[in-house]
Design a protein around this motif. Sequence first.
Motif, PDB file in Angstrom:
ATOM      1  N   MET A  54      -3.636  15.079   6.626  1.00 31.36           N
ATOM      2  CA  MET A  54      -3.423  13.685   6.941  1.00 31.36           C
ATOM      3  C   MET A  54      -2.565  13.504   8.190  1.00 31.36           C
ATOM      4  SD  MET A  54      -4.093  10.665   5.689  1.00 31.36           S
ATOM      5  CE  MET A  54      -3.523   9.027   5.649  1.00 31.36           C
ATOM      6  N   PRO A  55      -1.448  14.316   8.373  1.00 34.46           N
ATOM      7  CA  PRO A  55      -0.615  14.131   9.550  1.00 34.46           C
ATOM      8  C   PRO A  55      -1.386  14.369  10.856  1.00 34.46           C
ATOM      9  CG  PRO A  55       0.471  15.634   8.006  1.00 34.46           C
ATOM     10  CD  PRO A  55      -0.875  15.320   7.475  1.00 34.46           C
ATOM     11  N   ILE A  56      -2.344  15.224  10.890  1.00 35.74           N
ATOM     12  CA  ILE A  56      -3.090  15.499  12.116  1.00 35.74           C
ATOM     13  C   ILE A  56      -4.134  14.422  12.389  1.00 35.74           C
ATOM     14  CG2 ILE A  56      -4.899  16.931  11.152  1.00 35.74           C
ATOM     15  CD1 ILE A  56      -3.168  17.972  14.228  1.00 35.74           C
ATOM     16  N   ARG A  57      -4.562  13.743  11.364  1.00 36.88           N
ATOM     17  CA  ARG A  57      -5.602  12.721  11.523  1.00 36.88           C
ATOM     18  C   ARG A  57      -5.106  11.516  12.316  1.00 36.88           C
ATOM     19  NH1 ARG A  57      -8.897  11.870   6.011  1.00 36.88           N
ATOM     20  NH2 ARG A  57     -10.811  12.617   6.962  1.00 36.88           N
ATOM     21  N   LEU A  58      -3.878  11.087  12.080  1.00 37.18           N
ATOM     22  CA  LEU A  58      -3.345   9.905  12.750  1.00 37.18           C
ATOM     23  C   LEU A  58      -3.269  10.097  14.266  1.00 37.18           C
ATOM     24  CD1 LEU A  58      -2.298   7.064  12.364  1.00 37.18           C
ATOM     25  CD2 LEU A  58      -0.032   8.021  11.998  1.00 37.18           C
ATOM     26  N   PRO A  59      -2.705  11.188  14.772  1.00 40.46           N
ATOM     27  CA  PRO A  59      -2.699  11.376  16.229  1.00 40.46           C
ATOM     28  C   PRO A  59      -4.113  11.505  16.809  1.00 40.46           C
ATOM     29  CG  PRO A  59      -1.103  12.846  15.214  1.00 40.46           C
ATOM     30  CD  PRO A  59      -1.885  12.204  14.119  1.00 40.46           C
ATOM     31  N   MET A  60      -4.996  12.141  16.099  1.00 39.38           N
ATOM     32  CA  MET A  60      -6.379  12.273  16.586  1.00 39.38           C
ATOM     33  C   MET A  60      -7.069  10.913  16.631  1.00 39.38           C
ATOM     34  SD  MET A  60      -6.808  15.308  17.453  1.00 39.38           S
ATOM     35  CE  MET A  60      -8.490  15.831  17.415  1.00 39.38           C
ATOM     36  N   LEU A  61      -6.817  10.101  15.637  1.00 38.94           N
ATOM     37  CA  LEU A  61      -7.390   8.764  15.595  1.00 38.94           C
ATOM     38  C   LEU A  61      -6.839   7.910  16.739  1.00 38.94           C
ATOM     39  CD1 LEU A  61      -9.246   6.831  14.085  1.00 38.94           C
ATOM     40  CD2 LEU A  61      -7.316   6.230  12.631  1.00 38.94           C
ATOM     41  N   ALA A  62      -5.541   8.009  16.992  1.00 44.37           N
ATOM     42  CA  ALA A  62      -4.918   7.268  18.089  1.00 44.37           C
ATOM     43  C   ALA A  62      -5.475   7.728  19.434  1.00 44.37           C
ATOM     44  CB  ALA A  62      -3.410   7.443  18.048  1.00 44.37           C
ATOM     45  N   LEU A  63      -5.664   9.019  19.610  1.00 43.08           N
ATOM     46  CA  LEU A  63      -6.230   9.550  20.849  1.00 43.08           C
ATOM     47  C   LEU A  63      -7.660   9.070  21.048  1.00 43.08           C
ATOM     48  CD1 LEU A  63      -5.898  11.378  23.304  1.00 43.08           C
ATOM     49  CD2 LEU A  63      -6.719  13.270  21.892  1.00 43.08           C
ATOM     50  N   ALA A  64      -8.444   9.075  20.004  1.00 42.72           N
ATOM     51  CA  ALA A  64      -9.824   8.597  20.084  1.00 42.72           C
ATOM     52  C   ALA A  64      -9.870   7.116  20.447  1.00 42.72           C
ATOM     53  CB  ALA A  64     -10.550   8.854  18.774  1.00 42.72           C
ATOM     54  N   ALA A  65      -8.951   6.332  19.892  1.00 41.05           N
ATOM     55  CA  ALA A  65      -8.905   4.898  20.185  1.00 41.05           C
ATOM     56  C   ALA A  65      -8.539   4.668  21.649  1.00 41.05           C
ATOM     57  CB  ALA A  65      -7.909   4.207  19.264  1.00 41.05           C
ATOM     58  N   LEU A  66      -7.587   5.437  22.171  1.00 39.32           N
ATOM     59  CA  LEU A  66      -7.199   5.298  23.573  1.00 39.32           C
ATOM     60  C   LEU A  66      -8.341   5.682  24.513  1.00 39.32           C
ATOM     61  CD1 LEU A  66      -3.521   6.610  23.588  1.00 39.32           C
ATOM     62  CD2 LEU A  66      -4.315   4.284  24.012  1.00 39.32           C
ATOM     63  N   LEU A  67      -9.082   6.702  24.171  1.00 43.30           N
ATOM     64  CA  LEU A  67     -10.198   7.119  25.007  1.00 43.30           C
ATOM     65  C   LEU A  67     -11.346   6.120  24.966  1.00 43.30           C
ATOM     66  CD1 LEU A  67     -10.257  10.956  24.280  1.00 43.30           C
ATOM     67  CD2 LEU A  67      -9.485   9.796  26.367  1.00 43.30           C
ATOM     68  N   ALA A  68     -11.463   5.402  23.881  1.00 43.39           N
ATOM     69  CA  ALA A  68     -12.552   4.439  23.732  1.00 43.39           C
ATOM     70  C   ALA A  68     -12.276   3.133  24.458  1.00 43.39           C
ATOM     71  CB  ALA A  68     -12.805   4.168  22.253  1.00 43.39           C
ATOM     72  N   LEU A  69     -11.024   2.850  24.801  1.00 38.88           N
ATOM     73  CA  LEU A  69     -10.694   1.612  25.494  1.00 38.88           C
ATOM     74  C   LEU A  69     -11.335   1.606  26.882  1.00 38.88           C
ATOM     75  CD1 LEU A  69      -6.913   1.183  24.648  1.00 38.88           C
ATOM     76  CD2 LEU A  69      -8.826  -0.163  23.791  1.00 38.88           C
ATOM     77  N   PRO A  70     -11.904   0.479  27.297  1.00 37.57           N
ATOM     78  CA  PRO A  70     -12.506   0.419  28.624  1.00 37.57           C
ATOM     79  C   PRO A  70     -11.432   0.452  29.703  1.00 37.57           C
ATOM     80  CG  PRO A  70     -12.566  -1.729  27.594  1.00 37.57           C
ATOM     81  CD  PRO A  70     -12.054  -0.761  26.567  1.00 37.57           C
ATOM     82  N   SER A  71     -11.758   1.103  30.788  1.00 40.03           N
ATOM     83  CA  SER A  71     -10.825   1.165  31.908  1.00 40.03           C
ATOM     84  C   SER A  71     -10.970  -0.093  32.748  1.00 40.03           C
ATOM     85  CB  SER A  71     -11.138   2.375  32.790  1.00 40.03           C
ATOM     86  OG  SER A  71     -10.995   3.551  32.053  1.00 40.03           O
ATOM     87  N   ALA A  72      -9.874  -0.587  33.263  1.00 41.96           N
ATOM     88  CA  ALA A  72      -9.895  -1.765  34.128  1.00 41.96           C
ATOM     89  C   ALA A  72      -9.605  -1.298  35.544  1.00 41.96           C
ATOM     90  CB  ALA A  72      -8.854  -2.769  33.669  1.00 41.96           C
ATOM     91  N   HIS A  73     -10.563  -1.486  36.414  1.00 46.13           N
ATOM     92  CA  HIS A  73     -10.402  -1.094  37.805  1.00 46.13           C
ATOM     93  C   HIS A  73     -10.463  -2.350  38.659  1.00 46.13           C
ATOM     94  CE1 HIS A  73     -10.820   3.139  36.837  1.00 46.13           C
ATOM     95  NE2 HIS A  73     -11.849   2.813  36.069  1.00 46.13           N
ATOM     96  N   ALA A  74      -9.561  -2.473  39.574  1.00 48.10           N
ATOM     97  CA  ALA A  74      -9.554  -3.623  40.471  1.00 48.10           C
ATOM     98  C   ALA A  74      -9.154  -3.140  41.857  1.00 48.10           C
ATOM     99  CB  ALA A  74      -8.579  -4.678  39.985  1.00 48.10           C
TER     100      ALA A  74
END
Length: 156
Positions: free
Chosen positions: A1-21
């Motif tokens: 369980m402790p390893i799942r939370l950081p992996m889930l957070a990393l996956a969520a950060l990678l899934a966020l769209p990048s904003a380029h301007a």
Amino acid sequence: MPIRLPMLALAALLALPSAHAINARYAEQLEKSGCTQVTEAQGCDIRKSRADNAKAGFAVTPAPVPKPAGKSAAATPYAGQWVAKSDTGATVATIRIDAREQVWVDGKQVKARRSDGGLVFKAGTITYRIQGDRRLQGEDVWNDFDAKTQGPIVAR
């Protein structure tokens, strides 16, 4: 369980769209050179002038046309004298619009804005809307939503 939370957070950060301007300086260079981001990728040089890039064979964007001082570059379809009429034909208001789209209702200047192809302004409880496409007939109207009345606006 402790390893799942950081992996889930990393996956969520990678899934966020990048904003380029682009920054203001880069946008200014594009405008001065006549390049676009696409033509720059094809070799258009943003450090050169618009004419130099045109000589090099790049389809550069046209230079902005400056407006002549004291005159509007294009005649506005709203300019002129207008009369708001009631359903009985009585005059509700006289309207004057100049070439810079400044509006006076019964001699008092009011603020106007463009909205959905027309010029909209308000005086008291009455909202006026003059259509920009002069080919459309019967779409220049006023509405008093408090009194629940409306009527046409006609050119004078």
